[in-house]
Motif scaffolding. Structure first.
Motif, PDB file in Angstrom:
ATOM      1  N   UNK A 125       0.883  -1.177   0.000  1.00 44.33           N
ATOM      2  CA  UNK A 125       0.000   0.000   0.000  1.00 44.33           C
ATOM      3  C   UNK A 125       0.914   1.219   0.000  1.00 44.33           C
ATOM      4  N   UNK A 126       0.708   2.110  -0.928  1.00 45.40           N
ATOM      5  CA  UNK A 126       1.675   3.192  -1.138  1.00 45.40           C
ATOM      6  C   UNK A 126       1.250   4.465  -0.423  1.00 45.40           C
ATOM      7  N   UNK A 127       1.888   4.712   0.720  1.00 42.92           N
ATOM      8  CA  UNK A 127       1.649   5.982   1.418  1.00 42.92           C
ATOM      9  C   UNK A 127       2.858   6.904   1.261  1.00 42.92           C
ATOM     10  N   UNK A 128       3.808   6.514   0.417  1.00 44.54           N
ATOM     11  CA  UNK A 128       4.985   7.358   0.225  1.00 44.54           C
ATOM     12  C   UNK A 128       4.687   8.481  -0.762  1.00 44.54           C
ATOM     13  N   UNK A 447       7.514  -4.395   5.913  1.00 48.87           N
ATOM     14  CA  UNK A 447       7.345  -5.840   6.125  1.00 48.87           C
ATOM     15  C   UNK A 447       5.859  -6.184   6.282  1.00 48.87           C
ATOM     16  N   UNK A 448       5.055  -5.168   6.642  1.00 46.93           N
ATOM     17  CA  UNK A 448       3.606  -5.385   6.788  1.00 46.93           C
ATOM     18  C   UNK A 448       2.851  -4.907   5.540  1.00 46.93           C
ATOM     19  N   UNK A 449       3.577  -4.619   4.483  1.00 45.66           N
ATOM     20  CA  UNK A 449       2.922  -4.262   3.228  1.00 45.66           C
ATOM     21  C   UNK A 449       2.474  -2.812   3.152  1.00 45.66           C
ATOM     22  N   UNK A 450       3.158  -1.907   3.844  1.00 42.69           N
ATOM     23  CA  UNK A 450       2.862  -0.473   3.713  1.00 42.69           C
ATOM     24  C   UNK A 450       4.163   0.247   3.380  1.00 42.69           C
ATOM     25  N   UNK A 451       4.142   0.970   2.287  1.00 46.36           N
ATOM     26  CA  UNK A 451       5.327   1.757   1.942  1.00 46.36           C
ATOM     27  C   UNK A 451       5.098   3.193   2.373  1.00 46.36           C
ATOM     28  N   UNK A 452       5.940   3.658   3.253  1.00 47.10           N
ATOM     29  CA  UNK A 452       5.869   5.050   3.705  1.00 47.10           C
ATOM     30  C   UNK A 452       7.287   5.469   4.032  1.00 47.10           C
ATOM     31  N   UNK A 453       7.579   6.758   3.988  1.00 44.64           N
ATOM     32  CA  UNK A 453       8.931   7.213   4.318  1.00 44.64           C
ATOM     33  C   UNK A 453       8.882   8.076   5.573  1.00 44.64           C
ATOM     34  N   UNK A 504      14.993   1.066  -2.209  1.00 42.77           N
ATOM     35  CA  UNK A 504      14.713   2.271  -2.990  1.00 42.77           C
ATOM     36  C   UNK A 504      13.766   3.213  -2.242  1.00 42.77           C
ATOM     37  N   UNK A 505      13.928   4.487  -2.473  1.00 50.07           N
ATOM     38  CA  UNK A 505      13.063   5.490  -1.852  1.00 50.07           C
ATOM     39  C   UNK A 505      12.541   6.433  -2.924  1.00 50.07           C
ATOM     40  N   UNK A 506      11.286   6.728  -2.830  1.00 51.66           N
ATOM     41  CA  UNK A 506      10.721   7.709  -3.773  1.00 51.66           C
ATOM     42  C   UNK A 506       9.472   8.289  -3.164  1.00 51.66           C
ATOM     43  N   UNK A 507       9.466   9.604  -3.033  1.00 52.57           N
ATOM     44  CA  UNK A 507       8.342  10.298  -2.405  1.00 52.57           C
ATOM     45  C   UNK A 507       7.697  11.197  -3.454  1.00 52.57           C
TER      46      UNK A 507
END
Ligand code: PLP
Length: 508
Positions: A125-128, A447-453, A504-507
């Protein structure tokens, strides 16, 4: 909210060498009453550490002399000596022989760059990235609508370095309708607001120039400034709305600090997001806009005003565009960037900038050297969507409101110790986690399926905002609820900070 009234280049970036100090009374005003907690020096050291991490007390600023701070706090000199010793021990201060005690960051708090990109197959899930999807039917209908127009353009060469004339006209008309009279000659269509910023930096700045930025700010803009080799000088922006003293709510900006920074640092340019600021969500009131514009005019600073989020008013409209708040002369050094990305769809890659017509010509030349111009089909699509904005935008804002409600409800239920100020518009909450855990949480959330920075990516200086998380509400309500539940599980799962992973990181 009381900011450090920093003398010299206020609240400045680490590469700016102008001497800076924070006054004893100003610092005392930001600290808790020493009589309220024991031992007082520990309590005070913790508070100063928080101020530094949250960007409210700038880095590389000289702290008051011990005796002066003791007087201002109504405490003993011994307490302040112990306080400064503890700050040094914890890495939040260092002393220079004969020149006092200076704020610093503990080693190991430096944020990573944002240049490494996501892998395309990423499914978390993309919160980034704070951007919303466009309903598929809207895109399909609009593509059908523009087909005959596109066929008409096929008979031309299709090069339009300034942008498609009819789109420039429509963008100019939107500025005029928002209160800033604009002609099509003042508009350059770009491949998104970020492209506009790159063109401006390439034309108007040289490595080593100073640039004033908000702290926190939009990471990709900060990165573009860094990559241009600019020396950033930062001014704090809070999400507290600010008490503003007699001036009332300041939206989180402190125009006195901005004025003194412009006066003393005389930056070549400044980058501001005055409408639903990313990430704080604050809106700079009209009065502050006028003051900042006036001060920038005096220091000869180009103001790059990013209005990408300006039309995302969920509760109350933003003031008129920034450049409308000063004389024509002062507005002559304002360059406004805007975009379809947040109001319609980032997949269009259509944005614009508004500048004096003479400068638009130079920027168009810069653009030819970069990519010759944008796609005609994408611009026709953007034009058709803009023509329908009065229908489409209200539905988009309704979806954002529903997302905001779902997110705040989920946070209240699953992470009750987190706090935030609900922004009057924009795309995200700037959540206070109550502890400097955001990058560790971001690692575990993946690891819990959430991408956030972590909040650190939004800092003008490395290592700040570890207690913050920007959480967008651009996804559907049920996805947001699920994402918060997963983050709560990530928090509960493993209390140890996860080692920062090479990933990788991308906001956005
Ligand atoms: C403040 C701000 N400016 C610019 C952008 C980028 O816009 P675009 O997609 O038009 O390049 C974003 C997107 O996240 C943003 O939040």
């Amino acid at each position: 909210m009381v900011h450090a009234q920093v003398h010299g280049a206020a609240a400045s970036g680490h590469r700016d060498r102008t001497p800076r100090t924070v006054g004893a009374r100003q610092l005392a005003a930001m600290l808790p009453d020493p009589a309220r907690a024991r031992p007082a020096y520990r309590h005070l050291a913790h508070a100063i550490g928080e101020l530094i991490l949250d960007g409210r007390l700038a880095l590389h600023v000289r702290l008051p002399a011990e005796r002066e701070l003791a007087t201002a706090l109504g405490t003993s000199r011994t307490t302040v000596t112990a306080l400064y010793d503890l700050l040094r021990e914890n890495g939040y201060a260092h002393s220079r022989q004969g020149s006092g005690t200076w704020t610093a960051l503990p080693a190991g708090r430096a944020a990573k760059g944002v240049s490494r990109l996501l892998r395309p197959e990423d499914t978390a899930i993309d919160l980034a990235r704070a951007a919303a999807a466009l309903p598929g039917q809207v895109l399909a209908d609009t593509l059908a609508e523009i087909a005959p127009l596109a066929a008409g353009h096929a008979g031309t060469l299709g090069y339009h370095p300034y942008g498609l004339p009819e789109l420039r006209e429509a963008i100019a008309a939107r500025f005029s309708a928002r209160g800033l009279a604009t002609t099509p000659e003042q508009i350059l269509v770009t491949s998104g607001a970020q492209h506009g910023l790159s063109l401006i930096l390439a034309l108007l700045s040289r490595p080593g120039d100073r640039a004033m930025v908000e702290n926190p700010s939009y990471p990709n803009a900060l990165e573009a400034l860094r990559r241009t080799g600019l020396r950033t000088v930062s001014v704090p922006v809070t999400d507290g709305g600010g008490d503003g003293g007699e001036g009332g709510d300041t939206g989180g900006w402190d125009s006195e600090i901005i004025e003194s920074t412009l006066r003393r640092s005389v930056p070549q340019l400044a980058y501001l997001i005055p409408d639903f600021q990313n990430p704080t969500g604050g809106v700079m009131p009209s009065g502050e806009r006028a003051r900042v514009l006036h001060a920038a005019h005096r220091s000869g600073t180009w103001l790059i005003v990013d209005e990408t989020l300006a039309e995302l008013a969920l509760d109350a409209p933003a003031p008129a565009p920034f450049a409308a708040h000063g004389s024509a002369d002062a507005a002559g050094k304002v360059i406004t960037t805007g975009s379809m990305s947040k109001t319609h769809w980032a997949g269009l890659r259509i944005g614009w900038l508004r500048a004096p017509a003479r400068l638009v010509t130079e920027l168009a030349a810069q653009r030819v050297a970069t990519d010759m111009g944008g796609s005609v089909v994408d611009q026709l699509l953007a034009l058709a969507l803009l023509n329908r904005a009065e229908d489409l935008l209200p539905a988009h804002l309704d979806r954002l409101r529903a997302g905001r409600t779902a997110l705040t409800e989920a946070l209240r239920t699953h992470t009750p110790h987190w706090s935030w100020r609900t922004p009057p518009g924009g795309l995200s909450l700037w959540v206070d986690l109550g502890a400097p855990v955001s990058s560790a949480l971001a690692e575990r959330a993946l690891a819990h399926g959430v991408r956030i920075e972590g909040g650190g990516y939004f800092g003008a200086d490395p290592g700040l905002f570890e207690n913050r998380l920007r959480i967008p509400y651009t996804l559907p309500p049920e996805t947001l609820t699920e994402a918060v539940q997963r983050m709560a599980r990530a928090l509960a799962d493993d209390p140890r900070p996860a080692a920062p992973a090479q990933r990788p990181h991308w906001i956005a």
